[in-house]
Scaffold this motif. Structure first.
Motif, short mmCIF file in Angstrom:
data_model
loop_
_atom_site.label_atom_id
_atom_site.label_comp_id
_atom_site.label_asym_id
_atom_site.label_seq_id
_atom_site.Cartn_x
_atom_site.Cartn_y
_atom_site.Cartn_z
N THR A 163 -20.01 54.35 41.09
CA THR A 163 -21.00 54.76 40.09
C THR A 163 -21.28 56.25 40.23
OG1 THR A 163 -22.90 54.39 41.55
CG2 THR A 163 -22.10 52.49 40.26
N SER A 164 -21.85 56.83 39.19
CA SER A 164 -22.19 58.26 39.23
C SER A 164 -23.18 58.54 40.33
CB SER A 164 -22.77 58.69 37.88
OG SER A 164 -21.81 58.58 36.86
N GLN A 197 -13.27 59.56 42.63
CA GLN A 197 -14.23 58.53 43.05
C GLN A 197 -14.94 57.89 41.85
OE1 GLN A 197 -16.92 59.14 46.27
NE2 GLN A 197 -15.52 60.42 47.43
N TYR A 198 -15.00 58.61 40.73
CA TYR A 198 -15.65 58.04 39.55
C TYR A 198 -14.89 56.82 39.01
CZ TYR A 198 -18.89 61.99 39.18
OH TYR A 198 -19.88 62.90 39.41
N GLU A 199 -13.60 56.69 39.38
CA GLU A 199 -12.80 55.55 38.91
C GLU A 199 -13.29 54.24 39.49
OE1 GLU A 199 -8.79 56.45 39.91
OE2 GLU A 199 -8.70 58.29 38.70
N GLU A 244 -16.79 67.80 35.46
CA GLU A 244 -15.70 67.70 34.50
C GLU A 244 -15.41 69.06 33.86
OE1 GLU A 244 -17.22 64.61 32.01
OE2 GLU A 244 -16.30 63.00 33.19
N LYS A 262 -21.94 64.77 36.93
CA LYS A 262 -20.59 64.40 36.52
C LYS A 262 -20.10 65.28 35.37
CE LYS A 262 -17.81 60.56 34.72
NZ LYS A 262 -17.82 59.17 34.21
N SER A 281 -27.43 62.29 38.25
CA SER A 281 -26.02 61.99 38.50
C SER A 281 -25.16 62.16 37.25
CB SER A 281 -25.87 60.57 39.05
OG SER A 281 -26.40 59.62 38.14
N VAL A 292 -21.34 58.77 43.66
CA VAL A 292 -20.55 59.99 43.80
C VAL A 292 -21.46 61.16 44.17
CG1 VAL A 292 -19.06 61.65 42.61
CG2 VAL A 292 -18.76 59.20 42.22
#
Length: 855
Positions: free
Chosen positions: A221-222, A216-218, A277, A273, A269, A225
């Motif tokens: 926005t953070s 969804q990050y593609e 990761e 993220k 946010s 998400v």
């Protein structure tokens, strides 16, 4: 519509191979399978008319394709190759990972991702014959799915993951941006770990899956998400693992990224993220190392900068494992921990036997033992230990959840039945009048004496006086009585007890009750500082409840002196090679098999005649004293008095120097983790608090004539300022008090809510009702103490309320100019850190004071 699917009722009731749905078909096209929502709704083009002989499906995703061949179609290499080619085309179109081609006597297993034959662990072609009723087939499929990918077609042993380094990194990330307490960092890590873990097990699929959230990050926005995680994924997890309606707890409750009202927390946010990761880089988490399951909570504890706030709720894993080795768990047992914390005492003894005690038959989870854990939580606002316990149980049962990921609600039922939050009464577990219910109790109950009078009052109000007849001094005494009454006849308990219960004169009745009701099996002495948060001296007490109270104990008692538990007894808790606690467990297991005949050469072990406990019932049961000084010196437990020469003295001072340098480094690195510059507002104390002096009637003679359980505070500073105890009280609230008179006039004390009185040399400080939710007592304690020290109050310059009221105090405020209680709490934690450093330094310098030097 396919007749085959309907005639055999395969749409609603497919056959099963392990956790997967199995469709043994042959007359049904891919088009029909798609229309009946058995496989994904995709365009299969020219393959829509193809009819696979069988498919193995998990939540609409095809895991394997089965090609059944007659022996005549499978008796040459050319025919086998042709059969494989036919199956591969369909298998790859369905995105299945496995192709199984068989004539019922021979089976070929193919990696559909690359077309290669699957090989076993030794590099030979996998030749295990496929039969859907064979209980090994699900294990083989699982192993293939875990081992094989586009580049590998050989089975490998599962690599056990130890995410401990990940836990440490995440802890640092969360703490650095939030300054949150270690327990809240822990809750948040556990929640995200469970999210990733359930995704890797395919319990969370589609939009709820970890990989989907990362994608969804593609395009989002953070902030979006994090919002999706808070509003959608968390709700799905709680749907899969429903909460307990009795205490409203489930398996997740991180509060850093998601607020208590289930909203994404603004400003977090980016770090959310970053942490996702790191989880992504960790890879798949299906196979979790046993040590990680056990150590996750302790890892956070070791990273804690405020151990005293929560360390008391965690028994060191070394102690838990030692006790676990001393017990024997059998099917049908009911095992309880009445102060369970995160559940270690219940879960660790069954860690290696999970699948023996929790079986799944016909998709029904059947526990063969019953675990029961009660807890009150950290405090009245953050009662989350039960949530951690449930999450812990999920981690301990991870291999089972992995195999049966479609019955999450049944697992949730077990978690909810195992762990229960007890907050309806200040008594917590003690409010339960349980008699002869448990085969085994394993616990480390709280041990405090202050506040026990409040519990005793509640016991009277609740009509439980017949359940607590002994009138033991501390809370641990009440728990001891509860445990003994809750044990079945012949039941056993292993209890961590403080030395107070063994030596207080007032607890001789408790010791008498213990030997009247039970046989004493062991009493193992643990070293000071065994527990993270207290230097309190503790013991492992093992008992067996008598089946006949008229029978007196004749068998001896196993005792052992432990100096090393397998880790350093400082804040770092590094592992050590020597573990006398482990040896104590081993010897006890030998002892219990033949108590009267047991012998050992280990000088730390003594088998004591039971009469020694009877003879010392009115003095103490401190078994350390039953070794002579000479014996202890030989064991290295206590050293002979020693005079230091110059090199030794220099070494002592160098150690102190090293300690000071480390403290200085900590202070130099010390900073507030607050996002913006703090703004303060100066106000008079009279505007925010009210003060009242105590009652001068409380004199020594008055207290002597009216003895009771309620403390009276005075101008004393030792012993929390307690002058004595009376049979009445004037206050029952959280507050601050301070001394108004004497050489220590102006000394401030924090007082948790309890019943007390004050004499005329003491005053109370209350937050005015309108500021109750805006001011923090801890913050006021430090700030007011600074003010009163600056004014140099004493005998002549008394700290009366009239002198204190006009003093000004600076209080943090928000952008809107309103008192900011969150910043106050953050600042007060920093004060507490400094106080901890000062206390440690004082202990070190006191050690130097004891040194005798010769030239």
């Amino acid at each position: 519509m396919s007749e085959e699917l309907h005639q055999r009722d395969l749409i609603e009731k497919p056959e099963k191979i392990g956790k997967w749905d199995f469709y043994n078909i042959g007359a049904t096209t891919l088009k029909s399978l798609k229309e009946n929502k058995i496989i994904p709704s995709l365009d299969y083009k020219e393959f829509e008319r193809r009819k696979p002989d069988g498919i193995i499906v998990f939540k609409k995703n095809v895991v394997a394709v089965l090609e059944n061949k007659r022996p005549s179609e499978f008796n040459t290499e050319a025919k086998k190759k042709k059969a494989i080619q036919q199956g591969i085309e369909v298998s790859q179109k369905l995105k299945a990972e496995i192709l199984i081609v068989t004539d019922t006597k021979e089976t070929i297993w193919i990696n559909s991702l690359n077309g290669d034959l699957i090989k076993d662990e030794n590099g030979n072609n996998l030749i295990y014959n496929f039969k859907k009723s064979d209980e090994n087939i699900p294990k083989i499929i699982e192993k293939i799915l875990e081992s094989c990918d586009e580049t590998n077609s050989q089975l490998t042993l599962p690599k056990l993951k130890d995410p401990s380094p990940l836990a440490k990194q995440v802890w640092q990330d969360i703490w650095s941006v939030s300054g949150a307490t270690p327990e809240n960092c822990l809750y948040t890590f556990v929640e995200l770990f469970i999210f990733k873990y359930l995704s890797d097990l395919n319990v969370l699929t589609g939009i709820y899956n970890f990989d989907n959230l990362i994608k969804q990050y593609e395009t989002n926005t953070s902030e979006d998400v994090l919002e999706f995680y808070a509003n959608t994924i968390r709700k799905k997890i709680k749907q899969l693992f429903p909460m307990n309606e009795k205490d409203k707890t489930t398996i997740i409750n991180g509060t850093i990224f998601v607020s208590k009202d289930e909203k994404a927390v603004e400003g977090y946010s980016a770090v959310f993220k970053k942490i996702l990761e790191k989880f992504q880089n960790e890879g798949r988490l299906q196979n979790i190392h046993h040590d990680f399951k056990s150590k996750i909570f302790e890892s956070f504890l070791k990273e804690s900068i405020s151990k005293k706030n929560w360390g008391q709720f965690f028994t060191p894993l070394k102690v838990v494992r030692a006790v676990s080795k001393m017990v024997e768990i059998k099917e049908g047992m009911t095992i309880c921990d009445p102060a369970c914390g995160v559940g270690k005492f219940l879960l660790e003894p069954i860690l290696l036997d999970i699948k023996r005690f929790y079986k799944v038959e016909n998709n029904k989870l059947k526990p063969l033992i019953k675990l029961v854990g009660f807890d009150k939580g950290f405090d009245k606002d953050e009662q989350k230990t039960i949530i951690l316990a449930k999450a812990n149980m999920l981690i301990y049962l991870s291999d089972l959840v992995k195999d049966y990921s479609l019955i999450t609600e049944q697992f949730s039922d077990v978690f909810n039945e195992t762990f229960l939050l007890k907050t309806n009464s200040i008594l917590g577990t003690l409010s339960e009048n349980i008699v002869e219910e448990y085969d085994l109790v394993l616990t480390n109950p709280p041990y405090v004496t202050s506040g026990s009078s409040n519990l005793k009052e509640e016991i009277v109000k609740s009509g439980l006086t017949t359940h607590y007849k002994v009138n033991a001094t501390g809370v641990e005494g009440l728990f001891m009585e509860w445990i003994i009454r809750s044990l079945k006849l012949g039941g056993k308990a292993f209890i961590i007890v403080p030395d107070g219960s063994l030596k207080r004169a007032n607890d001789n009745k408790l010791r008498k009750f213990l030997i009247d009701e039970c046989f004493i099996d062991c009493l193992i002495s643990l070293p000071k500082n065994t527990f993270f948060s207290t230097p309190q001296k503790t013991y492992i007490l093992g008992i067996t409840k008598k089946t006949d109270k008229s029978v007196s104990q004749t068998e001896p008692v196993f005792t052992y002196l432990v100096s090393d538990i397998g880790e350093t007894l400082d804040v770092y808790r590094f592992d050590t090679e020597n573990n006398e606690l482990d040896e104590a467990s081993n010897l006890f297991n030998q002892f219990k098999g033949a108590k009267s005949f047991f012998k050992t050469k280990d000088k730390r072990c003594k088998v004591q005649e039971f009469n020694k406990f009877v003879e010392n019932i009115n003095t103490n049961w401190l078994v350390d004293d039953w070794w002579t000084k000479e014996e202890k010196i030989k064991l290295g437990i206590s050293e002979e008095d020693k005079v230091y020469d110059l090199p030794e003295l220099i070494n002592e001072f160098k150690q102190l120097q090293d300690f000071l340098m480390s403290e200085i480094s900590e202070l130099e690195a010390f900073k507030f983790d607050i996002k913006e510059v703090v703004k303060y507002k100066s106000v008079k104390l009279s505007e925010i608090v009210e003060m009242q002096r105590g009652n001068s009637k409380y004199t020594k003679s008055y207290i002597s004539s009216n003895k009771g359980d309620f403390p009276v505070y005075s101008s004393k500073t030792e012993g929390e300022g307690i002058m004595g105890y009376t049979n009445s009280f004037e206050y029952d609230e959280e507050c601050l008090t301070y001394t108004t008179n004497g050489v220590h006039a102006g000394k401030v004390f924090k007082r948790k809510q309890h019943k007390f009185s004050m004499n005329g040399d003491c005053a109370i400080i209350r937050i005015l009702p309108k500021y109750k939710d805006l001011l923090d007592y801890n913050f006021l304690y430090f700030e007011i103490q600074k003010l009163l020290i600056e004014k140099n109050f004493n005998w002549e310059n008394k700290a009366t309320p009239n002198k204190v009221y006009p003093l000004n105090i600076n209080i943090p405020v928000s952008k809107k100019g309103v008192f900011d209680i969150n910043i106050q709490k953050e600042i007060s934690k920093k004060y507490e850190q400094v106080e901890t450093l000062k206390s440690e330094l004082l202990n070190k310098t006191n050690e130097i004071k004891k040194v005798t030097f010769k030239l």
